[in-house]
Design an enzyme around this catalytic site. Structure first.
Site, PDB file in Angstrom:
ATOM      1  N   GLY A 178       0.731  -1.208   0.117  1.00 41.57           N
ATOM      2  CA  GLY A 178       0.009   0.006   0.071  1.00 41.57           C
ATOM      3  C   GLY A 178       0.561   1.349  -0.121  1.00 41.57           C
ATOM      4  CB  SER A 179       0.315   4.464   1.867  1.00 42.76           C
ATOM      5  OG  SER A 179      -0.911   4.718   1.235  1.00 42.76           O
ATOM      6  CB  ILE A 180       5.032   1.214   2.678  1.00 41.69           C
ATOM      7  CG1 ILE A 180       4.492   0.842   3.797  1.00 41.69           C
ATOM      8  CG2 ILE A 180       6.560   1.233   2.646  1.00 41.69           C
ATOM      9  CD1 ILE A 180       5.173  -0.152   4.928  1.00 41.69           C
ATOM     10  CE1 TYR A 218      -1.142   9.131   3.338  1.00 43.90           C
ATOM     11  CE2 TYR A 218      -2.932   7.992   2.622  1.00 43.90           C
ATOM     12  CZ  TYR A 218      -1.600   8.244   2.857  1.00 43.90           C
ATOM     13  OH  TYR A 218      -0.928   7.179   2.805  1.00 43.90           O
ATOM     14  CE  LYS A 270       0.018   7.977  -0.751  1.00 43.72           C
ATOM     15  NZ  LYS A 270      -0.467   6.682  -0.799  1.00 43.72           N
TER      16      LYS A 270
END
Length: 353
Positions: A72-74, A168, A76
């Site tokens: 997921g957002s890791i 976000y 980013k």
């Protein structure tokens, strides 16, 4: 997770018996109901301890230390590392208006927004991708390039002055991928692989496609309900949104990435300073992830705090630069992120108790 919620969890962890020291050689325990892979590393010179728990697939295939999970957002944070390497090469700049690379954006946006605004989720660009997705889920399957998606979903007037608020937004990361491609002339995925994944030495990290969930890969499920069959909860990320949340990895590779970025020389000192600088204080948000100050071992320490959620996958990576203490949790049964955070804080506390 908000800063207030983290402080509440810290107080609970400090008051609990779970903060007893972890004896050297002992195996860290994630707690009841954990379904995934846990990695704990006491310091940079210690070997990581990796344990696998539960099922990778409901048919009985077990998780192993090498099972790959979507993170997921890791993603980013990984995107931010790639961008900082391009800054080091002089191909990008954090504080230059993005119109330099995206002249087709509306002038009011292109001249006001910078990479720093985008990477800290404070650009003011409305989240056009999610707005469109709520109206028509088919937009996730559109064969758009990041530039095409940017011009389609990031053209609305700014919702607020860049840098004045936190929002976000997945759309920020679509714009960033377009900028990376315009600056390099290469596909975004290739740039991340070339500048981050390969030099860090990762072996089991890459971009997940729609068919993710095969051999060696965990399948995501909704949180199990008593007496009911497991229900898949897969949520493929659109190709044009790869910068936001489409990477997969293993616990070992995540720990390696953190080590190489913060203590292995992958980034220059000036880039490390930027990566660790909190941009939105009320959210502890830096560039592509959170950086928190946590009381560990009798003093306050900087903790890189990265989380991801996509479908039923939930991931968390906590890393203490300099010390090398690491906790990584990868799960595929849709646990509450607050519970995952509490586990990570408890395990960090045990490492320093």
């Amino acid at each position: 997770m908000s800063r207030r919620r983290l402080l509440q969890l810290l107080a609970l962890a400090a008051a609990s018996a779970g903060c007893a020291p972890l004896p050297r050689g002992a195996v860290a325990q994630p707690g009841a109901g954990f379904n995934g892979v846990l990695l704990v590393r006491r310091n940079g010179s210690a070997a990581p301890a990796v344990t696998a728990h539960g099922l990778a697939e409901a048919d009985g295939r077990a998780n192993t230390a090498a099972t790959r999970f979507q993170i997921g957002s890791i993603s980013k944070w990984v995107t931010s590392v790639a961008i900082l390497r391009l800054v080091e090469q002089g191909r990008l700049a954090l504080d230059v208006p993005v119109a330099r690379w995206l002249p087709s954006l509306p002038a009011a946006t292109g001249q006001a927004v910078t990479l720093r605004h985008l990477m800290s989720n404070a650009s003011g660009i409305p989240n056009g991708v999610m707005q469109a997705y709520k109206a028509d889920k088919a937009i996730a399957d559109l064969p758009l390039t990041p530039l095409q998606a940017t011009l389609r979903f990031a053209a609305a007037p700014l919702a607020f002055t860049p840098g004045s608020r936190f929002d976000y937004s997945l759309t920020n990361w679509v714009v960033l991928a377009a900028i990376v491609e315009q600056a390099t002339g290469k596909p975004f995925r290739a740039v991340v692989t070339e500048l981050v994944l390969q030099p860090a030495g990762t072996r089991d990290t890459g971009f997940a496609d729609a068919g993710f969930g095969g051999a060696g890969e965990a399948v995501a499920y909704a949180a199990p309900a008593a007496g009911q069959a497991a229900q898949r909860k897969m949520s493929p990320t659109p190709a044009y949104a790869a910068a936001s949340g489409s990477l997969y990895s293993t616990a070992a590779d995540l720990a390696l990435l953190a080590r190489q970025v913060y203590d292995g020389g992958l980034l220059a000192p000036a880039s490390l300073a930027e990566l660790g600088k909190v941009q939105v204080a009320e959210e502890d948000y830096a560039l592509g992830g959170r950086v928190k100050r946590v009381a560990l071992g009798g003093r306050e320490r900087m903790v890189v705090w990265l989380t991801g959620a996509v479908g039923g996958y939930k991931s968390l990576l906590a890393y203490v630069p300099g010390d090398g203490a690491t906790v990584a949790l990868l799960e595929n049964m849709d646990p509450a992120q607050s519970a995952q955070a509490a586990t990570a804080l408890r395990l960090l506390g045990e490492l320093y108790a």
